[in-house]
Design a protein around this motif. Structure first.
Motif, mmCIF file in Angstrom:
data_model
loop_
_atom_site.group_PDB
_atom_site.id
_atom_site.type_symbol
_atom_site.label_atom_id
_atom_site.label_comp_id
_atom_site.label_asym_id
_atom_site.label_seq_id
_atom_site.Cartn_x
_atom_site.Cartn_y
_atom_site.Cartn_z
ATOM 1 N N SER A 139 0.829 -1.208 0.000
ATOM 2 C CA SER A 139 0.000 0.000 0.000
ATOM 3 C C SER A 139 0.861 1.255 0.000
ATOM 4 O O SER A 139 0.622 2.196 -0.781
ATOM 5 N N ARG A 140 1.859 1.286 0.857
ATOM 6 C CA ARG A 140 2.710 2.473 0.974
ATOM 7 C C ARG A 140 3.545 2.689 -0.284
ATOM 8 O O ARG A 140 3.682 3.822 -0.761
ATOM 9 N N ILE A 141 4.114 1.630 -0.812
ATOM 10 C CA ILE A 141 4.911 1.752 -2.042
ATOM 11 C C ILE A 141 4.024 2.234 -3.185
ATOM 12 O O ILE A 141 4.414 3.123 -3.950
ATOM 13 N N ALA A 142 2.844 1.661 -3.307
ATOM 14 C CA ALA A 142 1.924 2.078 -4.369
ATOM 15 C C ALA A 142 1.559 3.552 -4.227
ATOM 16 O O ALA A 142 1.532 4.298 -5.218
ATOM 17 N N TYR A 143 1.304 3.988 -3.013
ATOM 18 C CA TYR A 143 0.932 5.398 -2.802
ATOM 19 C C TYR A 143 2.101 6.326 -3.127
ATOM 20 O O TYR A 143 1.924 7.355 -3.781
ATOM 21 N N LEU A 184 2.186 9.245 -6.011
ATOM 22 C CA LEU A 184 2.561 10.633 -5.758
ATOM 23 C C LEU A 184 3.715 11.058 -6.656
ATOM 24 O O LEU A 184 3.673 12.135 -7.266
ATOM 25 N N GLU A 185 4.743 10.217 -6.735
ATOM 26 C CA GLU A 185 5.916 10.555 -7.545
ATOM 27 C C GLU A 185 5.570 10.730 -9.029
ATOM 28 O O GLU A 185 6.177 11.533 -9.712
ATOM 29 N N ASN A 186 4.610 9.959 -9.487
ATOM 30 C CA ASN A 186 4.228 10.003 -10.901
ATOM 31 C C ASN A 186 2.991 10.866 -11.164
ATOM 32 O O ASN A 186 2.459 10.865 -12.275
ATOM 33 N N LYS A 187 2.542 11.562 -10.101
ATOM 34 C CA LYS A 187 1.385 12.463 -10.200
ATOM 35 C C LYS A 187 0.170 11.781 -10.835
ATOM 36 O O LYS A 187 -0.497 12.336 -11.715
ATOM 37 N N LEU A 188 -0.104 10.562 -10.361
ATOM 38 C CA LEU A 188 -1.240 9.794 -10.873
ATOM 39 C C LEU A 188 -2.523 10.252 -10.191
ATOM 40 O O LEU A 188 -2.536 10.553 -8.995
ATOM 41 N N LEU A 233 -4.074 1.823 -14.674
ATOM 42 C CA LEU A 233 -3.150 2.469 -13.734
ATOM 43 C C LEU A 233 -3.095 1.754 -12.392
ATOM 44 O O LEU A 233 -2.009 1.444 -11.893
ATOM 45 N N LEU A 234 -4.250 1.505 -11.800
ATOM 46 C CA LEU A 234 -4.271 0.902 -10.476
ATOM 47 C C LEU A 234 -3.708 -0.515 -10.515
ATOM 48 O O LEU A 234 -2.941 -0.912 -9.636
ATOM 49 N N ASN A 235 -4.059 -1.285 -11.525
ATOM 50 C CA ASN A 235 -3.528 -2.643 -11.653
ATOM 51 C C ASN A 235 -2.008 -2.615 -11.744
ATOM 52 O O ASN A 235 -1.316 -3.363 -11.043
#
Length: 141
Positions: free
Chosen positions: A25-29, A33-37, A105-107
């Motif tokens: 969860s944390r890595i995905a978030y 953020l880093e990729n401005k998704l 994106l989410l997948n």
């Protein structure tokens, strides 16, 4: 989680415990953020926390964990008041989290975070792991 912890108590390979779910969860978030998704933190965390919930069905009933997990996640998210659109997005991400999918994106975020969460470089079962050498994380990313 208690049932899954018991089922994996003697597992020498990566476990699917709360630490793993939070790491994903944390890595995905962070990646979002880093990729401005344009993805909601709540939806990212729902996907990360629920992506391996089907492991119990895999162990006990020999079902694919991603299929069983998507169904269970949908029920849980509905009880928590998520919209049908959010539920569908998470169900799709959980169903496909074992491979990258064009246009999702989410997948793809969940797929990448799941792989990056593994500390292969310090795993005691490294040599016995069925993952190919090019899939193993050999350092901190």
């Amino acid at each position: 989680m208690n049932r899954l912890d018991k089922l994996e108590a003697d597992r020498k390979f990566c476990n699917h415990d709360l630490t793993h779910l939070l790491d994903v969860s944390r890595i995905a978030y962070i990646m979002a953020l880093e990729n401005k998704l344009d993805l909601s933190k709540d939806v990212i965390y729902a996907a990360g926390l629920l992506h391996d919930i089907g492991r119990v069905a895999e162990y006990e009933k020999e079902e694919e964990h991603q299929t069983a997990g998507a169904a269970a996640a949908g029920r849980i998210m509905e009880e928590c008041g998520y919209s049908q659109e959010e539920i569908k997005a998470v169900e799709d991400a959980i169903t496909g989290h074992r491979e990258e999918k064009e246009g999702s994106l989410l997948n793809n975020l969940l797929y990448a975070a799941d792989k990056l969460s593994r500390n292969c470089f310090c795993c005691k079962a490294y040599k016995e792991c069925k993952w190919s050498e090019n899939r193993k994380n050999k350092g901190v990313v």
